[in-house]
Enzyme design. Structure first.
Site, PDB file in Angstrom:
ATOM      1  N   ARG A 234     -17.756 -14.433  16.715  1.00  0.00           N
ATOM      2  CA  ARG A 234     -16.549 -13.885  16.088  1.00  0.00           C
ATOM      3  C   ARG A 234     -15.408 -14.874  16.225  1.00  0.00           C
ATOM      4  O   ARG A 234     -15.254 -15.544  17.262  1.00  0.00           O
ATOM      5  CB  ARG A 234     -16.143 -12.565  16.760  1.00  0.00           C
ATOM      6  CG  ARG A 234     -16.932 -11.369  16.280  1.00  0.00           C
ATOM      7  CD  ARG A 234     -16.633 -11.003  14.818  1.00  0.00           C
ATOM      8  NE  ARG A 234     -17.420  -9.868  14.351  1.00  0.00           N
ATOM      9  CZ  ARG A 234     -18.572  -9.950  13.691  1.00  0.00           C
ATOM     10  NH1 ARG A 234     -19.090 -11.129  13.415  1.00  0.00           N
ATOM     11  NH2 ARG A 234     -19.194  -8.864  13.273  1.00  0.00           N
ATOM     12  N   HIS A 282     -18.087 -17.075   6.848  1.00  0.00           N
ATOM     13  CA  HIS A 282     -18.720 -15.904   7.486  1.00  0.00           C
ATOM     14  C   HIS A 282     -19.998 -15.542   6.714  1.00  0.00           C
ATOM     15  O   HIS A 282     -20.203 -14.394   6.293  1.00  0.00           O
ATOM     16  CB  HIS A 282     -17.766 -14.708   7.540  1.00  0.00           C
ATOM     17  CG  HIS A 282     -18.162 -13.699   8.594  1.00  0.00           C
ATOM     18  ND1 HIS A 282     -17.259 -13.004   9.348  1.00  0.00           N
ATOM     19  CD2 HIS A 282     -19.382 -13.294   9.027  1.00  0.00           C
ATOM     20  CE1 HIS A 282     -17.903 -12.206  10.191  1.00  0.00           C
ATOM     21  NE2 HIS A 282     -19.204 -12.365  10.013  1.00  0.00           N
TER      22      HIS A 282
END
Ligand SMILES: NC(=O)c1ccc[n+]([C@@H]2O[C@H](COP(=O)([O-])OP(=O)(O)OC[C@H]3O[C@@H](n4cnc5c(N)ncnc54)[C@H](OP(=O)(O)O)[C@@H]3O)[C@@H](O)[C@H]2O)c1
Length: 319
Positions: A234, A282
């Protein structure tokens, strides 16, 4: 007999036909898609299940009777950060396809840096024919932070290619043929690591973890000279200003990053301009809706038969 509970769909994925796809797995249940304007003010009481990605802040107030919550992704920080999470099981998305794709991305990035792909591309633009030092994979120690579903699969695939792999996790793991560390062994772990691979969930403990101090504790003078940072966990686990400094002051030789504190990464970010950094949007391991809905079908079946749910989140640990 009570009618089968409807399912709330609150996935903010950019995919077509999500409602039609989930409906094929649950033909006898109503699917309430919160993306539809007609559902904006709908009473959601009495509904047992919801599948969410970045749920609306008021979802848990609007749907007070939920019995099981499904995460649209492997990570659950998008749920844990919402206020008023009910005390019910949260099922993570654990899937062979997602795991395989993540390992592909990790292996690819390790090979990109090992085989000097970035400087070769620079040379190619200038029509330069010149060979760089290229050590063998076994001369590189990959330090994996996070030895969960994704970390363990990536470790096995990196080891199959010959990389030396060591691992770090919250609780100590015993893995045959692989040295592992827990939180107390962090210094030792970092000082042996040439390629640091982040596959950690975002929790208060992992927020801002990858900072200049940590980059400075990685091994200098290994087979490639300088350490490399690779993160697909993350973005909020990395300090991006520190990452920029480390990539320009020589603390890091290179990096590959798939996740950022703010996504999309703002156009103004100076990270875009670095030629020793690989940026992907991502996209390392996207959730595949069919597999997600299949998992929900299996788990709702288990739940309604009174069996134990799988892949549930440890809410105390936050992941
Ligand atoms: N970029 C993408 O496309 C993408 C896709 C999917 C997932 N992800 C990210 O990848 C993360 C990992 O997924 P996963 O399925 O492998 O999760 P997981 O199975 O829950 O594993 C998490 C690992 O991190 C360790 N950990 C957690 N907090 C820690 C801490 N404070 N200190 C040290 N170790 C800690 C855990 O330690 P223990 O073993 O001791 O529990 C475990 O080994 C997800 O949470 C998500 O954020 C990214």
């Amino acid at each position: 007999m009570r009618a089968k509970s409807a399912i709330i769909l609150d996935l903010k994925f950019a995919r077509d036909n999500l409602k039609q796809t989930i409906q094929t797995f649950f033909p006898d249940r109503e699917i309430i898609d919160l993306a539809e304007p007609d559902n904006a003010a709908r009473d959601l009481s009495g509904i047992d299940y919801a599948v969410v990605w970045k749920p609306d802040a008021d979802l848990f107030r609007r749907a007070p009777d939920l019995k099981v919550l499904f995460s649209g992704g492997a990570g659950v920080d998008h749920i844990m950060s919402v206020e008023g999470i009910p005390d019910i099981p949260i099922v993570r998305f654990v899937d062979r396809n997602l795991t395989t794709r993540m390992s592909e991305w990790i292996v690819l990035q390790c090979l990109i840096h090992l085989r000097r792909v970035l400087p070769y591309l620079e040379q190619q633009k200038k029509r330069v024919w010149s060979e760089f030092l290229q050590p063998e994979a076994s001369e590189i120690t990959v330090g994996l932070m996070g030895l969960g579903v994704l970390g363990l699969d990536a470790a096995a695939k990196l080891r199959a290619l010959g990389f030396t792999v060591i691992g770090w996790s919250r609780t100590k793991k015993e893995i045959e043929g692989m040295e592992t560390f827990d939180a107390t062994g962090m210094n030792d772990f970092l000082s042996r690591t040439d390629f640091l691979v982040g596959l950690l969930p975002l929790t208060p403990e992992t927020t801002g973890l990858y900072n200049h101090d940590l980059f400075g504790r990685l091994r200098q003078g290994g087979a490639l000279g300088k350490p490399v940072f690779i993160n697909a966990g993350r973005g909020k686990s990395q300090n991006e200003a520190d990452l920029h400094i480390a990539l320009t002051d020589g603390t890091l030789g290179g990096a590959s990053v798939d996740v950022f504190a703010v996504e999309p990464l703002p156009e103004a970010s100076p990270l875009w301009g670095l030629d020793n950094l690989v940026i992907t949007p991502h996209a390392a391991a996207p959730s595949e809706p069919v597999a997600l809905f299949q998992l929900m079908q299996e788990q709702i079946g288990r739940f309604e038969r009174g069996e134990t749910l799988q892949f549930t989140v440890n809410t105390a640990a936050g992941y």
